[in-house]
Scaffold this active site. Structure first.
Site, PDB file in Angstrom:
ATOM      1  CB  CYS A 114      -0.906   0.003   1.230  1.00 45.18           C
ATOM      2  SG  CYS A 114      -2.081   1.396   1.219  1.00 45.18           S
ATOM      3  CB  CYS A 119      -5.814  -0.480   4.479  1.00 43.75           C
ATOM      4  SG  CYS A 119      -5.434   0.085   2.801  1.00 43.75           S
ATOM      5  CG  HIS A 121      -1.748  -1.056   5.889  1.00 43.18           C
ATOM      6  ND1 HIS A 121      -2.290  -0.031   6.632  1.00 43.18           N
ATOM      7  CD2 HIS A 121      -1.872  -0.666   4.594  1.00 43.18           C
ATOM      8  CE1 HIS A 121      -2.698   0.936   5.822  1.00 43.18           C
ATOM      9  NE2 HIS A 121      -2.471   0.576   4.570  1.00 43.18           N
ATOM     10  CG  ASP A 171      -0.791   4.118   5.225  1.00 42.49           C
ATOM     11  OD1 ASP A 171       0.100   4.613   5.944  1.00 42.49           O
ATOM     12  OD2 ASP A 171      -2.002   4.141   5.540  1.00 42.49           O
ATOM     13  NE  ARG A 195      -0.860   5.050   8.652  1.00 41.60           N
ATOM     14  CZ  ARG A 195      -2.150   4.910   8.962  1.00 41.60           C
ATOM     15  NH1 ARG A 195      -2.550   5.103  10.202  1.00 41.60           N
ATOM     16  NH2 ARG A 195      -3.020   4.568   8.041  1.00 41.60           N
TER      17      ARG A 195
HETATM   18 CO    CO Z   1      -3.485   1.247   2.946  1.00 44.61          CO
END
Ligand code: CO
Length: 211
Positions: free
Chosen positions: A43, A102, A99, A45, A47
């Site tokens: 992803c 998400c 994750h 993302d 993080r």
């Molecule tokens: Co995500």
């Protein structure tokens, strides 16, 4: 102009100096070529940075990231990355890593509109549709979202297994293995899902190409 972005340049200087102090030839060696053993599809993302959360140095992981780690069979970007990883770099393992928490998964599960991104999220809404009966039985909303994160990873592992050039590699040998993982934002730990695949045995017949 606000200069806060310069923290990245400062951070880079510290990063490079620290590695060079440890291993003076590190960057010169790496500049001669890459031999990553892994392809990571994750992803976007912020993080979930692959090398950071797995503790490996630059040169270890070939990476493709998008919203909610989706493998779309017409995505020229993803397929080019995967093709290069498999055919040229000859990575031994492909990891699809989702994750918990998400935002893409949460958005796809909802009925809200998110503008341009709605088309992309359709791919995840399809995963909801495939598993509607299981998901409907999960009363707790958080648990249902967590399960969709897992089901989405398994689905994308399957989507990779349906790619002809990956099946072509399996004709020749055991690699690449495709793994499905979920990263837990709250603990920083990766959970391995039981969906590793390196053959077309479980793929529906219509996706099993003649080679
Ligand atoms: Co995500």
């Amino acid at each position: 102009m606000p200069r806060s972005y310069l923290e990245l340049i400062e951070g880079n200087r510290e990063f490079a100096d620290a590695i060079r102090k440890e291993d003076p030839g590190f960057f010169e060696n790496l500049a001669t070529g890459q031999q990553p053993k892994y392809l990571w599809i994750g992803c976007a993302d912020s993080r979930v940075p692959p090398a950071n959360i797995t503790g490996v140095p630059p040169g270890s992981i070939f990476v493709h990231r998008n919203i909610a780690n989706v493998v779309v069979h017409t995505d020229a970007n993803l397929l080019s990355v995967a093709y290069y990883a498999v055919k040229v770099l000859k990575v031994k393992h492909i990891i699809v890593c989702g994750h918990y928490g998400c935002g893409g998964i949460q958005a796809a599960m909802s009925n809200k509109r998110y503008g341009y991104i709605d088309g992309w999220l359709r791919h995840i809404k399809d995963v909801v549709r495939f598993h509607e009966s299981e998901l409907k039985l999960i009363v707790d909303e958080q648990a249902r979202l967590d399960r969709l994160v897992e089901l989405n990873v398994v689905e994308q592992v399957g989507n990779l297994a349906k790619v002809p050039f990956i099946q072509e590699e399996w004709e020749k040998g055991e690699f690449p293995y495709i793994h499905g993982w979920v990263y837990d934002l709250k603990s920083g730990k990766i959970r391995q899902l039981d969906c590793t695949i390196n053959n077309t045995g479980l793929i529906e017949d219509v996706f099993d190409y003649d080679l």
